[in-house]
Design a protein around this motif. Structure first.
Motif, PDB file in Angstrom:
ATOM      1  N   UNK C 178       0.885  -1.112   0.228  1.00  0.00           N
ATOM      2  CA  UNK C 178       0.101   0.025  -0.031  1.00  0.00           C
ATOM      3  C   UNK C 178       0.710   1.334   0.046  1.00  0.00           C
ATOM      4  N   UNK C 181       2.045   1.821  -3.455  1.00  0.00           N
ATOM      5  CA  UNK C 181       1.025   2.097  -4.345  1.00  0.00           C
ATOM      6  C   UNK C 181       0.756   3.798  -4.195  1.00  0.00           C
ATOM      7  N   UNK C 183       3.097   5.751  -2.740  1.00  0.00           N
ATOM      8  CA  UNK C 183       4.202   6.584  -3.151  1.00  0.00           C
ATOM      9  C   UNK C 183       4.346   6.743  -4.511  1.00  0.00           C
ATOM     10  N   UNK C 184       3.880   5.951  -5.358  1.00  0.00           N
ATOM     11  CA  UNK C 184       4.011   5.982  -6.889  1.00  0.00           C
ATOM     12  C   UNK C 184       3.002   6.657  -7.448  1.00  0.00           C
ATOM     13  N   UNK C 186       0.164   5.400  -7.701  1.00  0.00           N
ATOM     14  CA  UNK C 186      -0.827   4.594  -8.504  1.00  0.00           C
ATOM     15  C   UNK C 186      -2.271   4.347  -7.699  1.00  0.00           C
ATOM     16  N   UNK C 189      -5.362   5.886  -9.221  1.00  0.00           N
ATOM     17  CA  UNK C 189      -6.202   5.340 -10.095  1.00  0.00           C
ATOM     18  C   UNK C 189      -7.411   4.393  -9.574  1.00  0.00           C
ATOM     19  N   UNK C 190      -7.251   4.088  -8.440  1.00  0.00           N
ATOM     20  CA  UNK C 190      -8.224   3.315  -7.794  1.00  0.00           C
ATOM     21  C   UNK C 190      -9.287   3.953  -6.979  1.00  0.00           C
ATOM     22  N   UNK C 191      -8.740   5.297  -6.795  1.00  0.00           N
ATOM     23  CA  UNK C 191      -9.536   6.204  -6.038  1.00  0.00           C
ATOM     24  C   UNK C 191      -9.927   5.573  -4.644  1.00  0.00           C
ATOM     25  N   UNK C 192      -8.948   5.077  -4.182  1.00  0.00           N
ATOM     26  CA  UNK C 192      -8.766   4.474  -2.689  1.00  0.00           C
ATOM     27  C   UNK C 192      -7.925   5.233  -1.840  1.00  0.00           C
ATOM     28  N   UNK C 197      -7.447   1.260   3.818  1.00  0.00           N
ATOM     29  CA  UNK C 197      -7.456   0.088   3.283  1.00  0.00           C
ATOM     30  C   UNK C 197      -6.446  -0.679   4.439  1.00  0.00           C
TER      31      UNK C 197
ATOM     32  N   UNK D 122       7.479   5.196 -12.493  1.00  0.00           N
ATOM     33  CA  UNK D 122       6.075   5.601 -11.887  1.00  0.00           C
ATOM     34  C   UNK D 122       6.744   6.524 -10.765  1.00  0.00           C
ATOM     35  N   UNK D 123       7.715   6.907 -10.283  1.00  0.00           N
ATOM     36  CA  UNK D 123       8.302   7.585  -9.299  1.00  0.00           C
ATOM     37  C   UNK D 123       9.130   8.895  -9.980  1.00  0.00           C
ATOM     38  N   UNK D 165     -13.551  -3.131  -6.997  1.00  0.00           N
ATOM     39  CA  UNK D 165     -12.513  -2.372  -7.080  1.00  0.00           C
ATOM     40  C   UNK D 165     -11.608  -2.303  -5.942  1.00  0.00           C
ATOM     41  N   UNK D 173      -1.830  -4.400  -4.050  1.00  0.00           N
ATOM     42  CA  UNK D 173      -0.771  -4.310  -2.929  1.00  0.00           C
ATOM     43  C   UNK D 173      -0.501  -5.252  -2.416  1.00  0.00           C
TER      44      UNK D 173
END
Lengths: 221, 221, 221, 221
Positions: C178, C181, C183-184, C186, C189-192, C197, D122-123, D165, D173
DNA sequence: TATGAATGAGTATTCATTCAT
DNA sequence: TATGAATGAATACTCATTCAT
């Protein structure tokens, strides 16, 4: 006699060693620049001429442009020395004025690369908008010193400060123009001698001053 | 029999098509040069602006320097046009002289890149030796045309051919000097106006001519 | 006779002075690293921030990587402190487990550079082979300390040692995933929300433990 | 049979030749990257491996980063292929979900450099704030494709779109975390098997789905 | 006439590290 | 313990030019 093992002379010696190396590099830069022109005076070339690795130069200078800028500093210093020495060899104001202007002209006639350097640096050459305010003003000041005897001579001959200032620009411009005509070889197409022309121009301006301002563009008429 | 497939007109057409493409390229070069300066005017950039591949330019020009040289040709042609037009708008010799000289000055004041171009090419810019005898003389001739009205005006005012020739050099040099002072921003340190100075210088020289040679450096004294 | 010039305290004092300087350097390294990232944290930059010459750092550390490695030591120490403090603030095993894991997650969420550092060093960053056996194990040990409260909590809730160990890896991995995700970028893109989580994941695992092992991957089913 | 000496196939052939060269370069880049890591994958090294001069690469790619970015494109494409193929080999939703997630995990477990590449790019790796909006979204889309079968499987098992989702993020993750623990060698300190842990995690989540949402972090139970 | 591909030489600058002092 | 000086290797990238097609 040193006061202690770590004598006060140590730092000074180090400093002077450092200065010496800077001078060696600047000397190398000048030689490369003299023989190859600005385009050939790459950092690598300068380093090679100085017997250094390119990286080593960064210990002594911040960048290639910093080397150029320092070369220009020195160049302007020499110019000022030459001009002042020439002026000081004369007693009369008119003679001082003429001697100073001719020394200015002669300096660049004999050191055409210095002319290149000046133009390069004073224009787009340097990255961050000219050279940065500070350096720009330093150079202006150095230039002002080199041109001062001309203005002083004019005032001593009776010109108002404003008239003297304009005369300085005029003389400066005329000299620069003739130098460039010489430098680019265009003077040949007129079968003229730049030094002669410079002398004549000065004679005329001095005559104008002596005649009470006549000859100055905005003279009595 | 009439025009064969390989008619004499074909070569001519080809020639003119070729000329047209050269002009397109030169136009592109000018635009790039105008907006990016000499450093930015790489062959790649010129080709891109012209919608060509770099390699394609070599069908139309021998080298990058050849493009520059031709740009200078064109530039000098424009200069001559401007000078001649200005001179022709005046009836009196003195007016023609002044108008021509001021047009010369104005041309470069308004097109500083053309000044750059001239200096670059007329000096170290070109590798082998200057630009080659032929091209050098072509440029001299173009320059001579642009400066001719000044000499003609002087002669019409009574100057000897030699005196007229020297006046031309002087005016040329003075203009160039002032232009460079402007171009490098140095004029600011004198708080002077280059166009004003140019006008004053011309007034003085014209006055000298009218006064029977007085004002010319080697005047009556 | 009392303390001689070379008293036993001298070495100790020297030692502690040396330690202090190391800490100064490490502090500087952390600041540079924090604001410039790994790429900007060059030895020169660290030295400059610490008020030293690059060469001077070699008296205190073997190499740049050694500085990094020590930064990681410190980072893991801080992590352990944060985790233990969070766990100790809770009385019940379930609370301790959750608090410890969330503190772990929060530590890296709030100090993303520490995450970079860990990944850089734990992987290809180091030249010879990882970091050397010894250092590798020191780091493992530090990590084990930071994760211990999680395992202890699980065992207190009835998990077998093996089950507890696996739960620790799972929680560790989930948190790391997590964090990366996040940190990068990403996670967007999941709107989370990564913290949400993480909390949910923990809740579920704790619930599994409380339900008698259900919820553990290899639970009774 | 060609329609003319300059057949329509010519452009196509050229195009495909160009594409082929790009692929050769990308292949070389991949090999260098595989054996030297990102730090070793300099433009020079890539060019050398491809049998090219560094300058030649600029004909095919805009920059080194562009090569990296394209490698990542390809990598994500392969990932998606692997995931989709694995999912398509299963008939039941639960099987598809598991297969897709395990294929994702396996892809990076077997190609750890692709993990590096992804994290690097990605970073902070790319200069102009990430990779530029456009590319960033392209990569997100590619990632979404690779993860889609997981979400689809979840929905087929009765999860709401939101629940699906969140499950995707969780699985993503968890996989990433386990991969990194493996990649950095930390998994060893727990004497655990990352693939086993991945499988167990999936089993548990699938079981949760089958049980009517229980097992989902926020499940009602 | 034009292109795509390629070259080779060149650019300034940065880096971790070493060593005499 | 610290410095100034220096190194050598590396970096990505640009340039004018050439050549087969």
């Amino acid at each position: 006699m040193p006061l202690s093992p770590k004598s006060p002379g140590r730092a000074a010696r180090r400093q002077s060693v450092g200065d010496h190396k800077r001078e060696l590099i600047l000397g190398a830069a000048r030689r490369v620049f003299e023989s190859e022109g600005l385009d050939g005076a790459s950092l690598r070339a300068i380093a090679a001429e100085a017997g250094y690795t390119p990286a080593a130069l960064y210990f002594h200078f911040d960048s290639k442009e910093a080397i150029y800028a320092e070369m220009l500093d020195i160049s302007l210093g020499r110019l000022a020395d030459a001009v002042l020495a020439a002026a000081d060899a004369e007693a009369e104001p008119a003679g001082r004025l003429r001697a100073a202007a001719l020394a200015f002209f002669a300096f660049y006639a004999e050191n055409p690369r210095d002319l290149d350097l000046g133009f390069y640096l004073l224009r787009g050459g340097l990255k961050p908008k000219g050279l940065g305010r500070a350096r720009d003003e330093r150079l202006n000041a150095a230039l002002a010193v080199a041109l001062a005897p001309i203005g002083a001579g004019a005032e001593a001959l009776g010109a108002t400060p404003e008239a003297a200032r304009l005369l300085v620009v005029d003389v400066f411009a005329h000299a620069v123009g003739l130098l460039l005509l010489t430098h680019t070889g265009r003077i040949r197409m007129f079968e003229a001698s730049a030094p002669d022309l410079m002398r004549r121009y000065l004679d005329e301006r001095v005559r104008g001053l002596l005649a009470g301002g006549a000859g100055l563009p905005d003279g009595r008429g």
